[in-house]
Design an enzyme around this catalytic site. Sequence first.
Site, PDB file in Angstrom:
ATOM      1  N   CYS A 225       0.795  -1.230   0.000  1.00  0.00           N
ATOM      2  CA  CYS A 225       0.000   0.000   0.000  1.00  0.00           C
ATOM      3  C   CYS A 225       0.824   1.275   0.000  1.00  0.00           C
ATOM      4  O   CYS A 225       0.269   2.366  -0.136  1.00  0.00           O
ATOM      5  CB  CYS A 225      -0.941   0.005   1.206  1.00  0.00           C
ATOM      6  SG  CYS A 225      -2.141  -1.355   1.192  1.00  0.00           S
ATOM      7  N   HIS A 304      12.767   0.397   4.821  1.00  0.00           N
ATOM      8  CA  HIS A 304      12.456  -1.013   4.545  1.00  0.00           C
ATOM      9  C   HIS A 304      12.916  -1.861   5.725  1.00  0.00           C
ATOM     10  O   HIS A 304      14.087  -1.829   6.095  1.00  0.00           O
ATOM     11  CB  HIS A 304      13.152  -1.467   3.264  1.00  0.00           C
ATOM     12  CG  HIS A 304      12.464  -2.611   2.585  1.00  0.00           C
ATOM     13  ND1 HIS A 304      12.189  -3.806   3.224  1.00  0.00           N
ATOM     14  CD2 HIS A 304      11.980  -2.746   1.318  1.00  0.00           C
ATOM     15  CE1 HIS A 304      11.576  -4.624   2.387  1.00  0.00           C
ATOM     16  NE2 HIS A 304      11.437  -4.005   1.231  1.00  0.00           N
ATOM     17  N   HIS A 392      -2.127   6.924   5.203  1.00  0.00           N
ATOM     18  CA  HIS A 392      -2.764   5.858   4.418  1.00  0.00           C
ATOM     19  C   HIS A 392      -3.979   5.290   5.143  1.00  0.00           C
ATOM     20  O   HIS A 392      -3.901   4.894   6.302  1.00  0.00           O
ATOM     21  CB  HIS A 392      -1.749   4.752   4.140  1.00  0.00           C
ATOM     22  CG  HIS A 392      -2.363   3.468   3.684  1.00  0.00           C
ATOM     23  ND1 HIS A 392      -3.214   3.404   2.598  1.00  0.00           N
ATOM     24  CD2 HIS A 392      -2.269   2.201   4.175  1.00  0.00           C
ATOM     25  CE1 HIS A 392      -3.609   2.149   2.435  1.00  0.00           C
ATOM     26  NE2 HIS A 392      -3.053   1.403   3.378  1.00  0.00           N
ATOM     27  N   ASN A 425     -10.402   1.168   1.891  1.00  0.00           N
ATOM     28  CA  ASN A 425      -8.953   1.093   1.684  1.00  0.00           C
ATOM     29  C   ASN A 425      -8.702   0.851   0.196  1.00  0.00           C
ATOM     30  O   ASN A 425      -8.900  -0.255  -0.304  1.00  0.00           O
ATOM     31  CB  ASN A 425      -8.369  -0.043   2.526  1.00  0.00           C
ATOM     32  CG  ASN A 425      -6.856  -0.177   2.371  1.00  0.00           C
ATOM     33  OD1 ASN A 425      -6.247   0.445   1.503  1.00  0.00           O
ATOM     34  ND2 ASN A 425      -6.255  -0.997   3.215  1.00  0.00           N
TER      35      ASN A 425
END
Length: 493
Positions: A225, A304, A392, A425
Amino acid sequence: MNGEKNSSNNRVLKLKYVKLGYHYLITHLLKLCLVPLMAVIIVQASRLSLNDIHQTWLHLEHNLVYVVVLSAFVLVGSTVYFMTRKRSVYLVDYACYLPPSKLKVEHDRFMKHCKLMGCFDETSLVFLDKILGRSGLGEETCAPEAMHCLPPKPSMEAARQETEQVMFGALDTLFANTNVKPKDVGILVVNCSLFNPTPSLSSMIINKYKMRGNIKSFNLGGMGCSASVISVDLAKDMLQVHRNNYAIVVSTENITQNWYFGNNKAMLLPNCLFRIGGAAVLLSNKSVDRRRSKYKLIHVVRTHCGANNKAFNCVRQEQDDIGKTGVSLSKDLMTIAGNALKSNITTLGPLVLPISEQILFFVTLVANKLINAKIKPYIPDFKLAFEHFCIHAGGRAVIDELEKNLHLLPVHVEASRMTLHRFGNTSSSSIWYELAYMEAKGRMQKGDRVWQIAFGSGFKCNSAVWLALKNVKPSCNSPWEGCIHRYPVQLSL
């Protein structure tokens, strides 16, 4: 009791203003120190006579070599600087796909449909109903056409139709709003995690719009996402290399082939949260586009955590015990997301936070490390760095967690909550629906800073920082155009 409460509120208010005063003092300390220095320079300059100026000019005339060398050095240095400096990347405009009303999925209809499918047992149906009620999704989110059929028809052809409908719908609006021709675009980046057919999605766009043969095209898959921020970062890097160019970023997700038809509760969650959506973004490195652009890209910070096994496996596409494919969400997801966020803001903080906040953070860190003061770690006030937050819309828990950890106010997460309520979403494109919400509300003023932050499988936390170049108005055919007057809505607890 009331007196004690008022006294406590007054203390909090006083501390707020003390901190605000400290922030302004530290921020403008250099300017305050320069005032007396400038005064001294002006006084000294005023004492110079015409004779002193004449003597200086004669000295330069008799040192011609020195003047020529200095001029050449300045000229070469200026040339090198302008040739190697980073080019500004502007967001000219963007468009979000608005699904047709016939694809809406009301809660009751969703549950009735799930029962008629016959693939979910009673325990799963109770679980779905419970999660949907707490999800924060409203009655107007949309599912693809194939999922409205009984039985559902999740074929490759239906998946292609869904993706084309979303991508082309957003791109048609973008090209119409910007008057940019498809052949003018030199860079194309498309991201979709779970649907990667051959030919690729980027090739589908090139074929549809007959784009030029030397276009630099990229197709990102499996990146979760937060892939839209990754795509923006890739487009930015390409725009540093290719002069006078346009780049388009298309972000979407495919629902048709990724609905879960089993009874594993960890895999049922996405059925309740994910809905159809997508966005197309036009970026430019042309200086002439600054005047008509909405935003300028300031920073992209990518974190990451894939080296950690728990983080790597917390969002995973796999098959259950009976061979049904779905996306499994780990119970540790929120903890892992919190750790990823900390890593991300550790890098982002020094780039965006005022020096006053950095000093407070550094002092508490040193106190804990060196003298074991056991002081609670200082959480920087990111409200001093940003006016707007696009978190998000992955789910209600994600928004709640960031609101709490970053000490945000309800208004700062309003766009995220309302996007989740209206559209669900929509994966990587959700941050663009949120930005469109702020514009539709008339909140985006010139000079405002926007923080887009998203999480993705792998596990990743990515941030993009934008600067508003003008008082931004909503574009034509905004996804909020016909309903913004109804928002914000009151959400049930």
